[in-house]
Write a protein that holds these residues in place. Sequence first.
Motif, PDB file in Angstrom:
ATOM      1  N   LYS A   1      -4.513   3.232  10.681  1.00 36.46           N
ATOM      2  CA  LYS A   1      -4.563   4.609  10.491  1.00 36.46           C
ATOM      3  C   LYS A   1      -3.121   5.281  10.021  1.00 36.46           C
ATOM      4  O   LYS A   1      -3.218   6.095   9.184  1.00 36.46           O
ATOM      5  CB  LYS A   1      -5.237   5.374  11.532  1.00 36.46           C
TER       6      LYS A   1
ATOM      7  N   LYS B   1       0.715  -1.063  -0.041  1.00 43.57           N
ATOM      8  CA  LYS B   1       0.071  -0.083   0.154  1.00 43.57           C
ATOM      9  C   LYS B   1       0.980   1.188   0.018  1.00 43.57           C
ATOM     10  O   LYS B   1       0.571   2.187  -0.598  1.00 43.57           O
ATOM     11  CB  LYS B   1      -1.040  -0.030   1.187  1.00 43.57           C
TER      12      LYS B   1
ATOM     13  N   ALA C   1       0.478   6.183   3.379  1.00 46.84           N
ATOM     14  CA  ALA C   1       0.064   6.235   1.834  1.00 46.84           C
ATOM     15  C   ALA C   1      -0.459   7.316   1.207  1.00 46.84           C
ATOM     16  O   ALA C   1      -0.199   7.517   0.023  1.00 46.84           O
ATOM     17  CB  ALA C   1      -0.705   4.877   1.836  1.00 46.84           C
ATOM     18  N   LYS C   2      -1.291   8.046   2.136  1.00 46.97           N
ATOM     19  CA  LYS C   2      -2.035   9.415   1.610  1.00 46.97           C
ATOM     20  C   LYS C   2      -0.900  10.683   1.467  1.00 46.97           C
ATOM     21  O   LYS C   2      -1.208  11.585   0.801  1.00 46.97           O
ATOM     22  CB  LYS C   2      -3.271   9.912   2.338  1.00 46.97           C
ATOM     23  N   GLY C   3       0.308  10.483   1.780  1.00 55.33           N
ATOM     24  CA  GLY C   3       1.236  11.174   1.442  1.00 55.33           C
ATOM     25  C   GLY C   3       1.435  12.483   2.637  1.00 55.33           C
ATOM     26  O   GLY C   3       2.127  13.243   2.487  1.00 55.33           O
ATOM     27  N   ARG C   4       0.924  11.954   3.827  1.00 55.07           N
ATOM     28  CA  ARG C   4       0.802  12.799   4.932  1.00 55.07           C
ATOM     29  C   ARG C   4       2.271  13.068   5.168  1.00 55.07           C
ATOM     30  O   ARG C   4       3.221  11.980   5.309  1.00 55.07           O
ATOM     31  CB  ARG C   4       0.075  12.452   6.019  1.00 55.07           C
TER      32      ARG C   4
ATOM     33  N   ARG D   1       5.733   5.779  -1.189  1.00 54.09           N
ATOM     34  CA  ARG D   1       6.554   5.974   0.094  1.00 54.09           C
ATOM     35  C   ARG D   1       7.449   4.571   0.222  1.00 54.09           C
ATOM     36  O   ARG D   1       7.300   3.550  -0.625  1.00 54.09           O
ATOM     37  CB  ARG D   1       5.586   5.957   1.208  1.00 54.09           C
TER      38      ARG D   1
ATOM     39  N   LYS E   1       2.226   4.010  -3.400  1.00 55.21           N
ATOM     40  CA  LYS E   1       1.758   5.412  -3.267  1.00 55.21           C
ATOM     41  C   LYS E   1       3.260   6.372  -3.248  1.00 55.21           C
ATOM     42  O   LYS E   1       3.236   7.475  -2.960  1.00 55.21           O
ATOM     43  CB  LYS E   1       1.157   5.900  -2.061  1.00 55.21           C
TER      44      LYS E   1
ATOM     45  N   ASP F   1      -2.379   4.196   6.628  1.00 58.07           N
ATOM     46  CA  ASP F   1      -3.179   5.138   5.404  1.00 58.07           C
ATOM     47  C   ASP F   1      -2.742   6.362   5.312  1.00 58.07           C
ATOM     48  O   ASP F   1      -2.768   6.904   4.297  1.00 58.07           O
ATOM     49  CB  ASP F   1      -4.769   5.173   6.040  1.00 58.07           C
ATOM     50  N   GLU F   2      -2.314   7.095   6.627  1.00 56.25           N
ATOM     51  CA  GLU F   2      -1.656   8.450   6.440  1.00 56.25           C
ATOM     52  C   GLU F   2      -0.538   8.477   5.639  1.00 56.25           C
ATOM     53  O   GLU F   2      -0.234   9.384   4.898  1.00 56.25           O
ATOM     54  CB  GLU F   2      -1.605   9.108   7.987  1.00 56.25           C
TER      55      GLU F   2
END
Length: 121
Positions: free
Chosen positions: A103, A26, A109-112, A32, A30, A106-107
Amino acid sequence: MNNSNSQNQRIAKMTFSSVYPMYLAKVEKKGRTKEELHQVLTWLTGFNNKKLNELMKENVTFETFFRQASINPNAHLITGIICGYRVEEIKDSLTQQVRYLDKLVDELAKGRKMEKILRSA
């Protein structure tokens, strides 16, 4: 969150080594890195890379994985919705810890930004 006991037991019996490849795929999908994933894992659990590899090799359940972990004192700052539930409202501590990890992944993977993911008080 009033998760059913059977769902909590199902999560407890899942092995970390069976879920880890999905976490890795995951985040890499993205853009990472494995190193960033391990940084997040270390922040949450206190495990270094050697210990993470040992636990995967031993095929430990999430129950054993989190029993051996030293959960970061700032983990309570992880909030939001994961799998349809607010993580801060999950009553079962093990399920909550697994969802904390979900969580954070997810963060990532979302590029945070890493500084935001690795919460500080």
